[in-house]
Design an enzyme around this catalytic site. Structure first.
Site, mmCIF file in Angstrom:
data_model
loop_
_atom_site.group_PDB
_atom_site.id
_atom_site.type_symbol
_atom_site.label_atom_id
_atom_site.label_comp_id
_atom_site.label_asym_id
_atom_site.label_seq_id
_atom_site.Cartn_x
_atom_site.Cartn_y
_atom_site.Cartn_z
ATOM 1 N N HIS A 46 49.528 -18.726 22.705
ATOM 2 C CA HIS A 46 48.815 -17.470 23.637
ATOM 3 C C HIS A 46 49.885 -16.339 23.314
ATOM 4 O O HIS A 46 50.872 -16.488 23.605
ATOM 5 C CB HIS A 46 48.813 -17.592 24.816
ATOM 6 C CG HIS A 46 47.704 -18.737 25.423
ATOM 7 N ND1 HIS A 46 46.504 -18.407 25.900
ATOM 8 C CD2 HIS A 46 47.800 -19.962 25.432
ATOM 9 C CE1 HIS A 46 45.851 -19.589 26.328
ATOM 10 N NE2 HIS A 46 46.648 -20.670 25.815
ATOM 11 N N HIS A 59 47.906 -24.425 20.448
ATOM 12 C CA HIS A 59 47.650 -22.779 20.054
ATOM 13 C C HIS A 59 48.622 -22.106 20.990
ATOM 14 O O HIS A 59 48.915 -22.977 21.846
ATOM 15 C CB HIS A 59 46.268 -22.724 20.587
ATOM 16 C CG HIS A 59 45.982 -22.986 22.135
ATOM 17 N ND1 HIS A 59 45.495 -24.560 22.136
ATOM 18 C CD2 HIS A 59 45.992 -22.385 23.422
ATOM 19 C CE1 HIS A 59 45.051 -24.609 23.248
ATOM 20 N NE2 HIS A 59 45.524 -23.518 24.129
ATOM 21 N N HIS A 87 44.815 -30.155 12.264
ATOM 22 C CA HIS A 87 44.454 -30.422 13.577
ATOM 23 C C HIS A 87 45.794 -31.169 14.249
ATOM 24 O O HIS A 87 46.026 -32.198 13.743
ATOM 25 C CB HIS A 87 43.374 -31.434 13.766
ATOM 26 C CG HIS A 87 43.238 -31.639 15.176
ATOM 27 N ND1 HIS A 87 42.671 -31.235 16.005
ATOM 28 C CD2 HIS A 87 43.583 -33.023 15.953
ATOM 29 C CE1 HIS A 87 42.468 -31.485 17.246
ATOM 30 N NE2 HIS A 87 43.046 -32.438 17.293
ATOM 31 N N ASN A 97 50.556 -24.020 26.543
ATOM 32 C CA ASN A 97 50.257 -25.252 27.597
ATOM 33 C C ASN A 97 50.127 -26.662 26.969
ATOM 34 O O ASN A 97 49.187 -26.706 25.902
ATOM 35 C CB ASN A 97 49.031 -24.990 28.397
ATOM 36 C CG ASN A 97 49.004 -23.659 29.029
ATOM 37 O OD1 ASN A 97 50.003 -23.104 29.666
ATOM 38 N ND2 ASN A 97 47.817 -22.625 28.897
ATOM 39 N N CYS A 111 36.323 -30.622 17.566
ATOM 40 C CA CYS A 111 37.238 -29.903 18.036
ATOM 41 C C CYS A 111 36.955 -28.490 17.790
ATOM 42 O O CYS A 111 36.699 -27.998 16.600
ATOM 43 C CB CYS A 111 38.832 -30.153 17.085
ATOM 44 S SG CYS A 111 40.017 -28.887 17.751
ATOM 45 N N THR A 143 43.462 -26.941 28.164
ATOM 46 C CA THR A 143 42.031 -27.392 28.017
ATOM 47 C C THR A 143 41.513 -27.625 26.703
ATOM 48 O O THR A 143 40.401 -28.273 26.517
ATOM 49 C CB THR A 143 41.141 -26.001 28.663
ATOM 50 O OG1 THR A 143 41.526 -24.848 28.016
ATOM 51 C CG2 THR A 143 41.589 -25.896 30.217
ATOM 52 N N ASP A 194 41.059 -14.189 22.439
ATOM 53 C CA ASP A 194 40.822 -15.282 23.584
ATOM 54 C C ASP A 194 39.538 -14.750 24.299
ATOM 55 O O ASP A 194 39.346 -13.391 24.366
ATOM 56 C CB ASP A 194 42.052 -15.353 24.509
ATOM 57 C CG ASP A 194 41.707 -16.654 25.555
ATOM 58 O OD1 ASP A 194 42.531 -17.551 25.301
ATOM 59 O OD2 ASP A 194 40.715 -16.449 26.165
ATOM 60 N N GLY A 197 47.551 -27.733 32.242
ATOM 61 C CA GLY A 197 46.311 -27.033 32.320
ATOM 62 C C GLY A 197 46.085 -26.531 30.615
ATOM 63 O O GLY A 197 44.973 -25.944 30.666
HETATM 64 P P1 AMP Z 1 44.567 -23.699 27.335
HETATM 65 O O1 AMP Z 1 44.437 -23.604 28.660
HETATM 66 O O2 AMP Z 1 46.062 -23.154 27.064
HETATM 67 O O3 AMP Z 1 44.361 -24.834 26.550
HETATM 68 O O4 AMP Z 1 43.878 -22.419 26.664
HETATM 69 C C1 AMP Z 1 42.660 -22.500 26.044
HETATM 70 C C2 AMP Z 1 42.308 -21.010 25.658
HETATM 71 O O5 AMP Z 1 41.112 -20.991 24.714
HETATM 72 C C3 AMP Z 1 41.735 -20.388 27.114
HETATM 73 O O6 AMP Z 1 42.345 -19.155 27.290
HETATM 74 C C4 AMP Z 1 40.173 -19.908 26.616
HETATM 75 O O7 AMP Z 1 39.640 -18.630 27.147
HETATM 76 C C5 AMP Z 1 40.281 -19.810 25.184
HETATM 77 N N1 AMP Z 1 39.079 -20.081 24.486
HETATM 78 C C6 AMP Z 1 38.568 -21.387 24.589
HETATM 79 N N2 AMP Z 1 37.340 -21.377 23.718
HETATM 80 C C7 AMP Z 1 37.388 -20.403 23.162
HETATM 81 C C8 AMP Z 1 36.631 -19.580 21.919
HETATM 82 N N3 AMP Z 1 35.540 -20.194 21.511
HETATM 83 N N4 AMP Z 1 37.097 -18.592 21.473
HETATM 84 C C9 AMP Z 1 38.221 -17.781 21.900
HETATM 85 N N5 AMP Z 1 38.797 -18.511 22.868
HETATM 86 C C10 AMP Z 1 38.533 -19.599 23.498
HETATM 87 ZN ZN ZN Z 2 41.436 -29.151 15.866
#
Ligand code: AMP
Ligand code: ZN
Length: 112
Positions: free
Chosen positions: A100, A98, A45, A85, A3, A93, A29, A91
């Site tokens: 934002h 987390h 986690h 999200n 993760c 990812t 981010d 969405g």
């Molecule tokens: P979500 O779409 O809500 O799952 O957002 C995931 C966020 O994580 C996105 O805005 C990515 O730009 C950010 N992200 C992914 N990998 C990293 C990383 N290594 N460092 C900082 N942000 C990340």
């Molecule tokens: Zn995790």
């Protein structure tokens, strides 16, 4: 566990840290959507909002006590937006809970 946010939280993967304590980490981010775009993650986690329970919800409530302090330190006196999200339709990812924090510009009344 493979993760990315667990690895960021335990220091295995570097991040641009904004705040850290024993329960949470805040970092910038990689792909900012506003002048200030910080992610808050629990140091445990939890995959998504769907996995919040009575047992782990202290991580979540703690994050929400930290957010206003960090927002103030980052100069977001005019306000900010918190986004989560949850799941495919939203969405999500990265499957580690987390929040934002977005700010530093007028974002209007629409959700994003
Ligand atoms: P979500 O779409 O809500 O799952 O957002 C995931 C966020 O994580 C996105 O805005 C990515 O730009 C950010 N992200 C992914 N990998 C990293 C990383 N290594 N460092 C900082 N942000 C990340
Ligand atoms: Zn995790």
């Amino acid at each position: 566990m493979d993760c990315i946010f667990c690895k960021i939280a335990n220091g295995e993967i570097p991040s641009k840290k904004v705040y850290e304590d024993d329960k949470c980490l805040a970092f910038y981010d990689l792909n900012p959507q506003a002048p200030v775009h910080v992610l808050f993650v629990p140091k445990s986690h939890i995959a998504s909002v769907n996995e919040i329970t009575e047992e782990n919800s202290d991580y979540v409530s703690h994050i929400f006590t930290v957010i206003p302090k960090v927002a103030k330190e980052l100069g977001l006196e005019n306000g900010y937006r918190i986004i989560n999200n949850c799941g495919a339709d939203a969405g999500q990812t990265v499957m580690h809970l987390h929040f934002h924090l977005l700010g530093g510009k007028e974002m209007g009344e629409k959700i994003i």
